[in-house]
Write a protein that holds these residues in place. Structure first.
Motif, short mmCIF file in Angstrom:
data_model
loop_
_atom_site.label_atom_id
_atom_site.label_comp_id
_atom_site.label_asym_id
_atom_site.label_seq_id
_atom_site.Cartn_x
_atom_site.Cartn_y
_atom_site.Cartn_z
N PHE A 40 0.82 -1.21 0.00
CA PHE A 40 0.00 0.00 0.00
C PHE A 40 0.86 1.27 0.00
O PHE A 40 0.35 2.35 -0.32
N SER A 41 2.13 1.15 0.39
CA SER A 41 2.98 2.34 0.40
C SER A 41 3.16 2.92 -1.00
O SER A 41 3.51 4.09 -1.16
N PHE A 42 2.91 2.09 -2.04
CA PHE A 42 2.97 2.61 -3.41
C PHE A 42 1.91 3.68 -3.65
O PHE A 42 2.03 4.48 -4.59
N LEU A 43 0.86 3.70 -2.82
CA LEU A 43 -0.19 4.70 -2.98
C LEU A 43 0.19 6.06 -2.39
O LEU A 43 -0.52 7.03 -2.59
N THR A 44 1.30 6.10 -1.64
CA THR A 44 1.68 7.36 -0.99
C THR A 44 1.81 8.52 -1.98
O THR A 44 1.22 9.58 -1.78
N PRO A 45 2.59 8.37 -3.08
CA PRO A 45 2.66 9.49 -4.03
C PRO A 45 1.34 9.77 -4.71
O PRO A 45 1.06 10.92 -5.08
N ALA A 46 0.50 8.75 -4.88
CA ALA A 46 -0.81 8.96 -5.49
C ALA A 46 -1.67 9.84 -4.60
O ALA A 46 -2.32 10.79 -5.06
N PHE A 47 -1.68 9.56 -3.30
CA PHE A 47 -2.40 10.41 -2.36
C PHE A 47 -1.83 11.83 -2.36
O PHE A 47 -2.57 12.81 -2.25
N GLY A 48 -0.50 11.92 -2.46
CA GLY A 48 0.13 13.23 -2.51
C GLY A 48 -0.35 14.05 -3.70
O GLY A 48 -0.65 15.25 -3.57
N LEU A 49 -0.45 13.42 -4.86
CA LEU A 49 -0.94 14.11 -6.05
C LEU A 49 -2.41 14.50 -5.90
O LEU A 49 -2.82 15.59 -6.31
#
Length: 305
Positions: free
Chosen positions: A251-260
């Motif tokens: 799920f850490s791969f979603l971190t930049p997605a949430f940032g965007l």
């Protein structure tokens, strides 16, 4: 019941990932007013104090006794997860473009998966391996527009961010090994130890301990400590007792997605087509990792609700 718990784990991991994501803009907000390692140490110390306060409120029903073995384990977690992880993140951010820094930091789940296979017995099957690499590909697509290598400290930036990713990966393995039981007290101790190491590194590195206690800096420090550290670590350590590390870590791969998405919703930033594609690819990778036959964890047990 098992299905319900899995959905609950997913929901809490989305919260953890969101807390990971908000730390990046608040690090950038706080850095003009304090040197990086000192800011990282203050973040760890304040988060430690908050978790100690939580423990004091819980101790009547959840007493926790430390021994030398505990302190040794927590010292290693503090060194890897907090000192190396925070230090690499804060130092590397000033030398690399956001895109490259994001991709390098996102090697953490891949590093952790390789170590977990040997250390924790979490054997990834074909779907699990494919899910991890597809998720990483999604992060690369998200970060594509942010690549820019014109920086004098480029090589050092790569070294710092990779050091941070390796530290967090080792720390996650150690956290998984001791997951279960008391949460607040051991996490407070490891943050205290990690903060002490960061403070020592700041002194050795010659940082000037000049802090401008502006409203901007104080607000960013409080959010970094309370939400992006104390709350995140508390939830993360609890989840590690309930599910395999690899299925959570992806799920850490979603971190930049949430940032965007935060930038799009609150700062009028635009999402490019390649970034939308990257988010879709990441979600597909996570779904693949969570397939029923993607990971084998013979030692994992599901906690009763």
């Amino acid at each position: 019941m098992g299905s319900y718990l899995k959905l609950t784990n997913v929901a809490w991991m989305l919260v953890v990932t969101l807390l990971w994501a908000i730390c990046f803009p608040f690090i950038v907000t706080g850095l003009p007013d304090a040197p990086p390692l000192l800011l990282a140490a203050l973040r760890a110390f304040l988060a430690s104090g908050l978790l100690f306060a939580v423990y004091l409120m819980q101790r009547l029903r959840e007493p926790y006794l430390f021994n030398l073995r505990d302190l040794g384990q927590l010292g290693l977690i503090g060194l890897s997860y907090t000192a190396m992880g925070f230090g690499g993140m804060f130092l590397g951010a000033g030398h690399l473009s956001p895109g490259l820094a994001t991709v390098l930091a996102s090697t953490q789940p891949l590093i952790a998966a390789a170590i977990a296979a040997a250390w924790l017995g979490e054997t990834l099957k074909t779907k699990g391996i494919a899910g991890l690499f597809i998720g990483f590909l999604g992060v690369a697509l998200l970060s594509w527009s942010g690549f820019d290598n014109n920086n004098a400290g480029y090589l050092w930036g790569i070294i710092w961010v990779l050091m941070g990713a390796f530290g967090v990966a080792i720390g996650n393995i150690l956290l998984k090994k001791r997951a279960g039981g008391s949460i607040a007290a051991p996490m407070a101790v490891q943050l205290l130890i990690g903060g002490g190491i960061l403070l020592l590194a700041s002194a050795i590195g010659g940082e000037q301990w000049d802090i401008r206690w502006t409203f901007r800096f104080t607000g960013s420090l409080l959010i970094l400590s309370a939400l992006a550290t104390a709350a995140m670590v508390f939830l993360w350590f609890g989840l590690l007792a309930r599910a395999p590390l690899n299925q959570l870590n992806v799920f850490s791969f979603l971190t930049p997605a949430f940032g965007l998405l935060i930038g799009y919703l609150f700062f009028e930033e635009r999402l490019q087509l390649v970034q939308i594609l990257g988010i879709i690819v990441i979600i597909f990778g996570i779904a693949l990792m969570h397939a029923s036959d993607a990971v084998l964890d013979p030692n994992d047990t599901v906690m009763p609700s």
